[in-house]
Design an enzyme around this catalytic site. Structure first.
Site, mmCIF file in Angstrom:
data_model
loop_
_atom_site.group_PDB
_atom_site.id
_atom_site.type_symbol
_atom_site.label_atom_id
_atom_site.label_comp_id
_atom_site.label_asym_id
_atom_site.label_seq_id
_atom_site.Cartn_x
_atom_site.Cartn_y
_atom_site.Cartn_z
ATOM 1 N N GLN A 194 -13.517 5.039 3.124
ATOM 2 C CA GLN A 194 -13.623 3.618 3.464
ATOM 3 C C GLN A 194 -15.107 3.256 3.577
ATOM 4 O OE1 GLN A 194 -10.964 2.664 6.752
ATOM 5 N NE2 GLN A 194 -9.237 3.633 5.747
ATOM 6 N N GLU A 250 -8.202 3.699 -3.730
ATOM 7 C CA GLU A 250 -8.625 4.595 -2.634
ATOM 8 C C GLU A 250 -9.041 5.911 -3.256
ATOM 9 O OE1 GLU A 250 -6.214 5.178 0.894
ATOM 10 O OE2 GLU A 250 -5.486 3.108 0.755
ATOM 11 N N TYR A 294 -7.684 11.854 -2.708
ATOM 12 C CA TYR A 294 -8.681 12.399 -1.777
ATOM 13 C C TYR A 294 -8.827 13.888 -2.064
ATOM 14 C CZ TYR A 294 -8.123 8.047 0.836
ATOM 15 O OH TYR A 294 -8.088 6.734 1.207
ATOM 16 N N ASN A 298 0.832 -1.202 0.000
ATOM 17 C CA ASN A 298 0.000 0.000 0.000
ATOM 18 C C ASN A 298 0.867 1.253 0.000
ATOM 19 O OD1 ASN A 298 -2.626 1.489 0.625
ATOM 20 N ND2 ASN A 298 -1.323 2.166 2.315
ATOM 21 N N GLU A 299 0.568 2.169 -0.893
ATOM 22 C CA GLU A 299 1.208 3.504 -0.926
ATOM 23 C C GLU A 299 2.701 3.447 -0.603
ATOM 24 O OE1 GLU A 299 -1.112 6.327 1.377
ATOM 25 O OE2 GLU A 299 -2.699 6.318 -0.117
HETATM 26 O O1 AHR Z 1 -7.905 5.615 3.841
HETATM 27 C C1 AHR Z 1 -7.102 6.220 4.811
HETATM 28 C C2 AHR Z 1 -5.606 6.132 4.505
HETATM 29 O O2 AHR Z 1 -5.324 6.929 3.400
HETATM 30 C C3 AHR Z 1 -5.078 4.773 4.115
HETATM 31 O O3 AHR Z 1 -4.708 3.997 5.196
HETATM 32 C C4 AHR Z 1 -3.862 5.117 3.299
HETATM 33 O O4 AHR Z 1 -3.566 4.145 2.344
HETATM 34 C C5 AHR Z 1 -4.186 6.465 2.708
HETATM 35 O O5 AHR Z 1 -3.146 7.370 2.864
#
Ligand code: AHR
Length: 512
Positions: free
Chosen positions: A355, A292, A244, A172-173
């Site tokens: 989420q 995400e 995001y 992840n990331e």
């Molecule tokens: O979704 C929240 C966080 O955002 C996750 O854990 C991470 O992968 C991202 O930075």
């Protein structure tokens, strides 16, 4: 009043709607698992501890695939901690979210929960603190039929039949300096290649997602994808994207145009992946997993649920972390982000809203209390339900609005699908204007409009403003209402969208 003219044509399709676009994400973070989907002792919990009030909303949301167990959490997680008798499982410190992890919920519980929810599993492995060995072992534990130490251990732990997990994220990331075990692109590219190879030796039928960039604003964006794919192109099937969005300093116009960034991000990753394909003389295409995405205010319910404050408060079990309360504007933005994903459905094959419950989520729940839908629940639920069949190309001629971040942007945003089997077409529309209604005309080339089977709108509730939200105190005041005045006749559809709204129109269509 603004105007938009949209044209679609029976012959101009983008491809089949990838049903995995309507994915979600469950991380061991805050109250997503504990007191979210899982709360033994809650009056609505079943014999597994799965909250049935939350389960009902998950089913209504219509998520098709759920990524698990992280997120940043996975980069310090030992999957073996979450198997075997619960009383024997270790309590651990989760450094990513400064939380005490009891491990009462693990792989078996998630598989059982997913079966009940009817969702596919997308399992992420730890490539932060662990490597090739743990990667191949979890695949053997999960997918090998039996007769080996790990597959027999799975049977001993209660699941004789393999879990048959097809979709796996290689970490992840890993581009993010905040990640436990953060790596350079070259270090990660080699690790992803070798882990992927070893996992495929165990189960050749799995699909693998390599980590792309954590956002299009990362300084390494572009170069990261290029280097990672130069190493792992043949071993992986998808490259990931995360994004995001939030409103900055009251600039609602730019926030409402966030999908412009998502379009740019997707199209840039497609170009980069295809450039690596050309350079490496590869045959296959790498597709995209937008695993995400969401609105995230990075401010939550109060300052107490921000990661820094959570860390300062000391080690606790499932503290509140980033429990954002979403408003009408956020729901319209989420609708446009879903439009962007759908319009790119020829290459974006998986997407996970982050989420599912409590943590920046469409569903909220309280410990020992109720569960409810946030405003952003609605565009997701309707699109997951109605976006079926072929994605239609949309030619849009819309009045525009000036935005500080993205220049002139269409006021009306749209995506459309046509399901030949059911004979139904669906339009998902947003009006980005804060002040003006929009008159929309759609030319349905090659189609004859029939009955309108669904027409609903999410807008500012009477007497409220664009910041209206749903919560345990006020209830669900932001939701869908009938969209009045939709006219479909011949090869034309006409409708009017209130200022700042998201709408869905479904109609029966025949051949013109
Ligand atoms: O979704 C929240 C966080 O955002 C996750 O854990 C991470 O992968 C991202 O930075």
């Amino acid at each position: 009043m603004s105007r938009a003219r949209i044209s679609i044509d029976r012959d101009f399709t983008i491809g089949e709607v990838p049903r995995r676009l309507f994915g979600s994400f469950v991380e061991h973070m805050g109250r997503c698992v504990y007191t979210g989907i899982y709360e033994p002792g809650h009056p609505e919990a079943d014999e597994h501890g799965f909250r049935q009030d939350v389960m009902k909303l998950v089913k209504e949301l219509g998520a098709t695939v759920v990524r698990y167990p992280g997120g940043n959490f996975v980069s310090g997680y030992n999957w073996e901690d979450g198997i075997g008798p619960v009383p024997d499982r270790p309590r651990r410190l989760d450094g990513a979210w400064h939380t005490l992890e009891t491990n009462a919920f693990g792989l078996h519980e998630f598989v059982d929960w997913s079966r009940q929810a009817g969702t596919e599993i997308m399992e992420a492995i730890n490539l932060g603190t662990r490597g090739v060995d743990a990667a191949r072992e979890i695949v053997e534990y999960a997918n090998h039929p039996g007769g080996t130490y790990l597959s027999d251990l799975r049977a001993k732990n209660g699941h004789k039949d393999p879990f048959d997990i097809k979709l796996w994220c290689l970490g992840n990331e890993m581009d993010g300096p905040w990640q436990i075990g953060h790596k350079t692109a070259a270090e990660y590219g080699r690790l992803a290649q070798e882990a992927g190879k070893a996992m495929r030796f165990v189960d050749p039928d799995i699909e693998l997602v390599a980590c792309g960039s954590s956002s299009s604003s990362m300084s390494t964006f572009g170069a990261w994808e290029q280097t990672v794919l130069a190493h792992a192109y043949e071993e992986v099937d998808y490259v990931s994207l995360h994004a995001y969005y939030q409103e900055h300093d009251g600039d609602a116009a730019s926030f409402l145009a966030s999908a412009v960034d998502m379009d740019y991000f997707i199209e840039s990753v497609v170009s980069t992946a295809d450039a690596v394909r050309a350079r490496g003389k590869h045959k296959k295409h790498i597709n995209l997993s937008f695993d995400e995405w969401n609105v995230w205010y990075q401010r939550g319910l109060s300052t107490d649920d921000q990661p820094d404050a959570v860390a300062k408060a000391g080690w606790r079990e499932h503290p509140r972390v980033i429990e954002d309360e979403y408003n009408v504007t956020d729901a319209v933005v989420v609708g446009t982000l879903l439009n962007s994903l759908l319009r790119h459905g020829d290459r974006v094959k998986i997407a996970n809203q982050a989420q599912l419950v409590n943590v920046i989520a469409p569903i909220r729940s309280e410990e020992n209390g109720p569960a409810w839908r946030q405003s952003i629940f609605h565009p997701f639920a309707r699109m997951a339900e109605l976006a079926r069949g072929q994605i239609l190309r949309t030619a849009v001629d819309s009045d525009k609005t000036a935005t500080a971040l993205f220049g002139d942007t269409d006021l009306v945003d749209v995506s459309a699908t046509w399901n030949e089997e059911s004979g139904r077409m669906a339009f998902f529309l947003a009006n980005r204007s804060l002040a003006e209604a929009a008159e929309v005309e759609v030319a349905l080339r090659g189609f004859e409009a029939g009955r309108v089977t669904r027409a609903e709108v999410l807008a500012v509730p009477e007497g409220k403003d664009r910041l209206a939200t749903n919560n345990a105190r006020v209830g669900e005041q932001v939701g869908l209402a009938p969209l009045q005045g939709v006219k479909a006749a011949g090869s034309e559809l006409r409708l009017s969208l209130p200022a700042l709204s998201w709408a869905v129109v479904e109609l029966e269509v025949g051949k013109a």
